[in-house]
Write a protein that holds these residues in place. Structure first.
Motif, short mmCIF file in Angstrom:
data_model
loop_
_atom_site.label_atom_id
_atom_site.label_comp_id
_atom_site.label_asym_id
_atom_site.label_seq_id
_atom_site.Cartn_x
_atom_site.Cartn_y
_atom_site.Cartn_z
N ASN A 51 0.87 -1.17 0.00
CA ASN A 51 0.00 0.00 0.00
C ASN A 51 0.91 1.22 0.00
O ASN A 51 1.40 1.65 1.04
N VAL A 52 1.14 1.78 -1.18
CA VAL A 52 2.11 2.86 -1.33
C VAL A 52 1.37 4.17 -1.58
O VAL A 52 0.69 4.34 -2.59
N VAL A 53 1.49 5.11 -0.64
CA VAL A 53 0.84 6.41 -0.76
C VAL A 53 1.93 7.48 -0.86
O VAL A 53 2.84 7.53 -0.02
N VAL A 54 1.84 8.33 -1.88
CA VAL A 54 2.82 9.39 -2.07
C VAL A 54 2.09 10.72 -2.26
O VAL A 54 0.89 10.75 -2.57
N ALA A 55 2.82 11.81 -2.08
CA ALA A 55 2.24 13.15 -2.28
C ALA A 55 3.33 14.07 -2.82
O ALA A 55 3.73 15.03 -2.15
N PRO A 56 3.81 13.81 -4.03
CA PRO A 56 4.94 14.58 -4.55
C PRO A 56 4.63 16.05 -4.81
O PRO A 56 5.52 16.90 -4.74
N ASN A 57 3.40 16.35 -5.14
CA ASN A 57 3.02 17.75 -5.42
C ASN A 57 1.62 18.03 -4.90
O ASN A 57 0.74 18.49 -5.64
N LEU A 58 1.39 17.77 -3.65
CA LEU A 58 0.07 17.94 -3.07
C LEU A 58 -0.31 19.41 -3.02
O LEU A 58 0.45 20.25 -2.50
N VAL A 59 -1.48 19.74 -3.56
CA VAL A 59 -1.95 21.13 -3.65
C VAL A 59 -2.98 21.40 -2.56
O VAL A 59 -3.94 20.64 -2.40
N MET A 60 -2.80 22.49 -1.82
CA MET A 60 -3.78 22.92 -0.84
C MET A 60 -4.78 23.85 -1.52
O MET A 60 -4.37 24.84 -2.15
N ILE A 106 -6.34 3.02 4.64
CA ILE A 106 -6.37 1.94 3.64
C ILE A 106 -5.96 0.62 4.26
O ILE A 106 -6.59 -0.42 4.04
N ASP A 107 -4.90 0.64 5.07
CA ASP A 107 -4.46 -0.58 5.75
C ASP A 107 -5.57 -1.15 6.64
O ASP A 107 -5.83 -2.36 6.63
N ASP A 108 -6.20 -0.29 7.41
CA ASP A 108 -7.26 -0.74 8.32
C ASP A 108 -8.39 -1.41 7.56
O ASP A 108 -8.95 -2.42 8.00
N ARG A 109 -8.77 -0.85 6.42
CA ARG A 109 -9.91 -1.38 5.68
C ARG A 109 -9.55 -2.62 4.87
O ARG A 109 -10.31 -3.60 4.85
N PHE A 153 -1.63 -1.32 -4.17
CA PHE A 153 -2.20 0.01 -4.43
C PHE A 153 -1.07 1.03 -4.57
O PHE A 153 -0.17 1.09 -3.71
N GLY A 154 -1.15 1.84 -5.60
CA GLY A 154 -0.32 3.02 -5.73
C GLY A 154 -1.22 4.23 -5.68
O GLY A 154 -2.09 4.41 -6.55
N VAL A 155 -1.09 5.05 -4.65
CA VAL A 155 -1.99 6.19 -4.44
C VAL A 155 -1.20 7.49 -4.46
O VAL A 155 -0.21 7.63 -3.73
N GLU A 195 9.73 -7.20 -2.97
CA GLU A 195 10.22 -5.84 -2.78
C GLU A 195 10.29 -5.12 -4.12
O GLU A 195 10.09 -3.92 -4.20
N GLU A 196 10.58 -5.87 -5.19
CA GLU A 196 10.62 -5.27 -6.53
C GLU A 196 9.26 -4.70 -6.90
O GLU A 196 9.16 -3.61 -7.48
N ALA A 197 8.20 -5.41 -6.54
CA ALA A 197 6.85 -4.92 -6.81
C ALA A 197 6.59 -3.63 -6.05
O ALA A 197 5.99 -2.69 -6.57
N ALA A 198 7.02 -3.57 -4.80
CA ALA A 198 6.82 -2.36 -3.99
C ALA A 198 7.52 -1.16 -4.60
O ALA A 198 6.98 -0.05 -4.64
N GLU A 199 8.74 -1.36 -5.10
CA GLU A 199 9.49 -0.25 -5.72
C GLU A 199 8.79 0.23 -6.98
O GLU A 199 8.70 1.43 -7.24
N LYS A 200 8.27 -0.70 -7.77
CA LYS A 200 7.58 -0.34 -9.01
C LYS A 200 6.30 0.45 -8.71
O LYS A 200 6.01 1.46 -9.35
N VAL A 201 5.56 0.01 -7.72
CA VAL A 201 4.32 0.70 -7.34
C VAL A 201 4.62 2.09 -6.81
O VAL A 201 3.90 3.06 -7.08
N ALA A 202 5.70 2.24 -6.05
CA ALA A 202 6.07 3.53 -5.47
C ALA A 202 6.49 4.52 -6.53
O ALA A 202 6.21 5.72 -6.44
#
Length: 235
Positions: A38-47, A67-70, A82-84, A189-196
């Protein structure tokens, strides 16, 4: 000029009417779905306009946990990731005229990966707009009744619900998570890097769309306030 607010209010009512199971019980299976990374990123999050400020780190932590809880409750035999990408948000603040009843919102992009196949199930990220629930507090604007942390928590939990709703619909229509024979779930781990890497690589064009939406909201907000003031002065 009220087009944005009309759409927003309609979406709030539609969201409130949909029934998504609570995380306290065992969920109805979505095919053979089980959550891997479950990879969540915010490289350019706009307020957005008239918003309380929240850090990228707090948003990532909040959405990741929701997301983890659900989805950690699902016990299918096949792993999906998930890539979010978090792209824009508004945390309604106090001091905005009650006439406008400001609502909190979160915009994100979701990509679902098939671990066994090593590829995306949706080539184009799915954009999801998340709104706070319509209740006794938020109907007059949650900025008047809730803290920024409470607003963020509510939006994160609703984000997880909307992801659940969307992947359930995709499974019904496209059979995304149907059973495949002879596969053992083991997230690499390769899958995690690709999703991230994927959400960050795809964020530039969606970011422009978020900025345009924010500008439109700012214009509508200013025009709405001006109209309300003119009507008050006339009366």
């Amino acid at each position: 000029m009220f087009r944005f607010f009309t759409i927003l209010i309609a979406a709030v009512f539609l969201t409130a009417c949909e029934n998504i199971d609570d995380i306290s019980g065992k969920p109805t299976p979505i095919g053979e779905f089980a959550l891997g990374h479950n990879v969540v990123v915010a490289p350019n999050l706009v307020m957005g306009p008239a918003s309380r400020e929240a850090s990228d780190e707090d948003w990532i932590a909040s959405v990741t946990k929701a997301i983890d809880d659900r989805f950690s409750r699902y016990e299918g035999e096949q792993l999906y990731h998930f890539g979010v990408s978090l792209e824009g948000y508004v945390l309604a603040q106090p001091g905005i005229p009650i006439l406008l009843s400001p609502k909190s919102a979160l915009i994100l992009k979701l990509t679902v990966w098939d671990d066994a196949a090593g590829k995306k199930l949706n080539e184009e990220p799915e954009q999801i707009t998340v709104l706070e629930n319509l209740d006794g507090d938020s109907v007059v604007g949650s900025g008047l009744t809730k803290t920024a942390e409470e607003q963020m928590l509510a939006l994160s939990e609703n984000a997880a619900k909307m992801i659940q709703r969307w992947i359930t619909r995709q499974h019904r229509q496209e059979k995304w998570f149907k059973r495949r024979a002879g596969e053992e779930p083991e997230a690499s781990e390769e899958a995690a890097e690709k999703v991230a890497e994927e959400p960050a690589a795809e964020v530039e064009e969606p970011l422009e769309q978020v900025e345009e939406a924010v500008e439109e909201v700012q214009t509508d907000l200013a025009e709405s306030v001006e109209t309300a003031e003119d009507e008050t002065a006339t009366n």
